[in-house]
Structure formats: structure tokens, C-alpha cells
Design a protein around this motif. Sequence first.
Motif, PDB file in Angstrom:
ATOM      1  N   ALA A 103       0.829  -1.201   0.000  1.00  0.00           N
ATOM      2  CA  ALA A 103       0.000   0.000   0.000  1.00  0.00           C
ATOM      3  C   ALA A 103       0.864   1.252   0.000  1.00  0.00           C
ATOM      4  N   THR A 127      -7.882  -1.048  -3.830  1.00  0.00           N
ATOM      5  CA  THR A 127      -7.517  -2.289  -3.151  1.00  0.00           C
ATOM      6  C   THR A 127      -6.990  -3.314  -4.156  1.00  0.00           C
ATOM      7  N   LYS A 139      -9.809   0.388   1.388  1.00  0.00           N
ATOM      8  CA  LYS A 139      -8.573   1.169   1.256  1.00  0.00           C
ATOM      9  C   LYS A 139      -8.361   2.094   2.434  1.00  0.00           C
TER      10      LYS A 139
END
Length: 234
Positions: free
Chosen positions: A44, A58, A79
Motif C-alpha cells: 500500500a 484495493t 482502502k
Amino acid sequence: MPDNQELAPDTPGSDRQEQAQEKEQPRRRQARGERRIAQLLEAAAHVFCTTGYTAASTNAIAREAGVSPGTLYQFFPNKEAIAIELGDRLMHRMRETYGEALAPVDPATPLEEAVGAAVDRFIAFNCDHPVFFALMHGPDIPGRISEEHDALHATLLARVTDLLSSLLPDTADPADLARTAQMCLGMYKAGLELVLGHEGAEREAYVQELKNALVRYLEPLVGARLGTPARAGA
């Protein structure tokens, strides 16, 4: 008793072995889960830095982590939850960093050295974790991250003000100290964006320019206090 008779399953030795195995399995599952979470957060961080928080998805994070979206959803519902967890961890590390960087300064320390040491610690943190800047200064960060960042900024400002009060004992007006602290933080943030926008020798040059700007701003206010050894018996 026959030699090949098996140990009865309800014997004390067998019970202890089964209990140990039952305790070990949750620990293994927990360790695997922590590794997977760390893998997803690292992915991420890369995606947020590359595309920004708003454009990230995502699916992109799962793809970067090398897992299926279903695996990601086992740990994070969306997210925003990923960003919040990542932000929480980074802000904890940031608090540790400014605790070290803004420690009391020995009066014998030259101003350039004091400023340089603090800037180096903060710059190193942001260069090691560029997603911190991307998350904390993005236009559409989750509300919880924004609130926690505001609290972090307030604490950081208070620490800078406390440090300046020891460097500028003649500045008794709290408003003047607060204004000086705000200026220092503002100059640092502006310089940080330039630093993170460059690499290699050019990045180092901007780091030095940032240090020079802070020293030149503080030097007339601090005067000759820093870098002067304390007199015996003073």
C-alpha cells in the motif's frame, strides 16, 4: 502387557503434548497474519506513493502485494482501513523520531550543529518512509488520519516551542515564541517537499539549503548563546 501397546490417549503425557500443540497453532496463525499485514502495508505504501491515495485501489494494492483481493479483504475491509493502519504505525515512529530530534540542546552546541542534527533526523525519517508525506499532505486523506496528524502537528509545535524557549530566554512573550516555532516548522515543511522531489546529490544540496535557511533565520534570535561553553561556577 504387549510390547506394541500404544500409549493411551488420556495419559498425562499425551494431554500435555496436545495442549502444547493447541497453543502453538494460534501463535503460528498470528505470526503468519502479522507477516501478511506487513506485506499488504508495504504494498500500500508503494501504491500510495506512486498514484496518490485518491487514485489507489484495493485491487492495485493486492496486485502489488502479489495476493488476491480476497486475501486482502481477510485483513482490511477497504482502502481507508489500510491507510489508517499505515498512518497509525508511521505516526508512532514519527513521535519517536521527534522525541530524539528535539531533545534539549547543550549550550556548548553550535547552532549549525543543533539545527543540522534535528533536520537530519526528520529528513531521514521522511526519506525512509516517503508515504508519510504522501498520506499526511494529500488532498483527500481519511478524516481520522487528518485528525491524528493535526494532533501530531500540535504536539510537535509544542516541542519546538519548548526547545526555542531554552534557546531564546530573552523572548518572554509566548506569542513571539509560538510565531518563531510556526516559522521554523513552515520552513521545514516547504524544504521537505523540495528534498523529497529530488534524489542523490541534488537532494543533499536541498537538505543543506534547508539547514542554511533555518540557521540564518534563528541566528539573529539566538545570538552567541549556543556554541559558548558554560563558565565554571555559572
